[in-house]
Design a protein around this motif. Structure first.
Motif, mmCIF file in Angstrom:
data_model
loop_
_atom_site.group_PDB
_atom_site.id
_atom_site.type_symbol
_atom_site.label_atom_id
_atom_site.label_comp_id
_atom_site.label_asym_id
_atom_site.label_seq_id
_atom_site.Cartn_x
_atom_site.Cartn_y
_atom_site.Cartn_z
ATOM 1 N N CYS A 77 0.826 -1.202 0.000
ATOM 2 C CA CYS A 77 0.000 0.000 0.000
ATOM 3 C C CYS A 77 0.869 1.264 0.000
ATOM 4 C CB CYS A 77 -0.898 0.041 1.235
ATOM 5 S SG CYS A 77 -2.238 -1.163 1.227
ATOM 6 N N THR A 78 0.401 2.277 -0.688
ATOM 7 C CA THR A 78 1.034 3.586 -0.588
ATOM 8 C C THR A 78 0.571 4.243 0.708
ATOM 9 O OG1 THR A 78 -0.796 4.713 -1.695
ATOM 10 C CG2 THR A 78 0.956 3.816 -3.098
ATOM 11 N N ASN A 79 1.190 5.371 1.060
ATOM 12 C CA ASN A 79 0.750 6.098 2.256
ATOM 13 C C ASN A 79 -0.724 6.481 2.148
ATOM 14 O OD1 ASN A 79 3.361 5.892 3.111
ATOM 15 N ND2 ASN A 79 3.842 8.080 2.979
ATOM 16 N N ARG A 80 -1.124 6.937 0.955
ATOM 17 C CA ARG A 80 -2.513 7.351 0.759
ATOM 18 C C ARG A 80 -3.471 6.172 0.919
ATOM 19 N NH1 ARG A 80 -3.736 10.943 -4.412
ATOM 20 N NH2 ARG A 80 -2.409 12.307 -3.129
ATOM 21 N N GLU A 81 -3.104 5.028 0.350
ATOM 22 C CA GLU A 81 -3.957 3.840 0.451
ATOM 23 C C GLU A 81 -4.051 3.356 1.902
ATOM 24 O OE1 GLU A 81 -1.837 1.403 -2.272
ATOM 25 O OE2 GLU A 81 -3.066 1.951 -4.006
ATOM 26 N N LEU A 130 -7.263 2.826 6.951
ATOM 27 C CA LEU A 130 -7.287 2.990 8.415
ATOM 28 C C LEU A 130 -8.129 4.187 8.851
ATOM 29 C CD1 LEU A 130 -3.515 2.254 9.171
ATOM 30 C CD2 LEU A 130 -5.467 0.716 9.485
ATOM 31 N N PHE A 131 -8.698 4.911 7.862
ATOM 32 C CA PHE A 131 -9.533 6.085 8.149
ATOM 33 C C PHE A 131 -8.763 7.141 8.937
ATOM 34 C CE2 PHE A 131 -13.218 4.141 6.400
ATOM 35 C CZ PHE A 131 -13.158 2.792 6.748
ATOM 36 N N ILE A 132 -7.527 7.369 8.534
ATOM 37 C CA ILE A 132 -6.706 8.413 9.128
ATOM 38 C C ILE A 132 -6.103 9.239 7.998
ATOM 39 C CG2 ILE A 132 -6.140 7.117 11.228
ATOM 40 C CD1 ILE A 132 -3.502 6.294 10.006
ATOM 41 N N SER A 133 -5.478 10.356 8.325
ATOM 42 C CA SER A 133 -4.913 11.213 7.286
ATOM 43 C C SER A 133 -3.579 10.666 6.796
ATOM 44 C CB SER A 133 -4.707 12.634 7.826
ATOM 45 O OG SER A 133 -3.646 12.652 8.765
ATOM 46 N N THR A 155 -0.803 11.533 9.088
ATOM 47 C CA THR A 155 -0.696 10.658 10.264
ATOM 48 C C THR A 155 0.052 9.379 9.927
ATOM 49 O OG1 THR A 155 -2.768 11.533 11.165
ATOM 50 C CG2 THR A 155 -2.009 9.427 12.034
ATOM 51 N N VAL A 156 -0.191 8.863 8.729
ATOM 52 C CA VAL A 156 0.549 7.674 8.283
ATOM 53 C C VAL A 156 2.037 7.979 8.231
ATOM 54 C CG1 VAL A 156 0.997 6.123 6.340
ATOM 55 C CG2 VAL A 156 -1.360 6.630 7.013
ATOM 56 N N LYS A 157 2.387 9.143 7.661
ATOM 57 C CA LYS A 157 3.793 9.530 7.582
ATOM 58 C C LYS A 157 4.413 9.663 8.968
ATOM 59 C CE LYS A 157 3.410 11.954 3.140
ATOM 60 N NZ LYS A 157 3.477 13.274 2.455
#
Length: 214
Positions: A166-170, A175-178, A181-183
């Motif tokens: 998965c990419t950061n966006r995916e 996970l229903f987060i921004s 936040t993933v970064k």
């Protein structure tokens, strides 16, 4: 008195594969001063045999059907067994090594060990000496030197999605987060694992046994 003890090491071999048990028994049969007094196919049998036969050393596999090796090591300690447990397994991930050592294993060897190395390890274990394969020793040393801060449940979720491509966006969408936040989670993961990028983080996670390899 010490020579007499070393000349009569009583050994139990524990492995769920009959061919492995037979091979180990055959190997030790030619060794002076080591007597295989029993064999077991799982941890529960090992604990029962240990109570009956009072061995000096138990050669213990870890991943077995029924009662696994770590559970057996804990039960032996709870029942006051004086036998030294020498783990002999195929696996050297953190999730295998650390629980076994913490449960009370005297040593930890991998199944690619040479026969003479294994014989020396049994003799050393009988004397109460710790014996570790080189890769396991390196892993434990790394744990001592590195921060012990584990990944959080959310960080594991993020890293799991990254491991699946998965990419950061995916990952953010699932996970229903921004994405930010993933970064942020990834930066914390990098710091905890001592790596600098996504690929290294995924590799480190598999190496430490955080995920099962496909």
């Amino acid at each position: 008195m010490t020579a007499l003890h070393e000349a009569s090491i009583r050994l139990i071999v524990v492995d769920d594969h009959p061919i492995v048990r037979d091979g180990l028994c055959g190997m030790f049969a030619g060794e002076p001063g080591i007597e295989v007094v029993g064999v077991a196919g799982d941890g529960a049998q090992a604990v029962a045999l240990a109570e009956e036969l009072r061995p000096d050393v138990i050669l213990m596999d870890l991943r077995m059907p029924g009662t696994d090796g770590v559970t057996a090591i804990k039960r032996l300690a709870e029942r006051g067994s004086t036998a030294r447990v020498l783990v002999l397994t195929t696996y050297d991930t953190d999730r295998d090594v650390l629980p076994a050592i913490e449960a009370g294993a005297t040593g930890y060897l991998l199944k690619d060990a040479m026969p003479d190395e294994l014989v020396r390890a049994v003799r050393a274990a009988a004397r109460g000496e710790s014996v570790l394969s080189p890769s396991v020793a390196t892993r434990l040393l790394g744990r001592v030197r590195a921060p012990s801060d584990p990944l959080s449940a959310r960080e594991l979720e993020v890293l799991g999605l990254i491991a699946r491509g998965c990419t950061n966006r995916e990952a953010a969408a699932r996970l229903f987060i921004s994405e930010a936040t993933v970064k942020s989670h990834l930066l914390h993961i990098y710091a905890k694992l001592g790596v600098n990028d996504r690929a290294a983080a995924v590799a480190a996670a598999f190496e430490r046994g955080l995920f099962d390899r496909p």
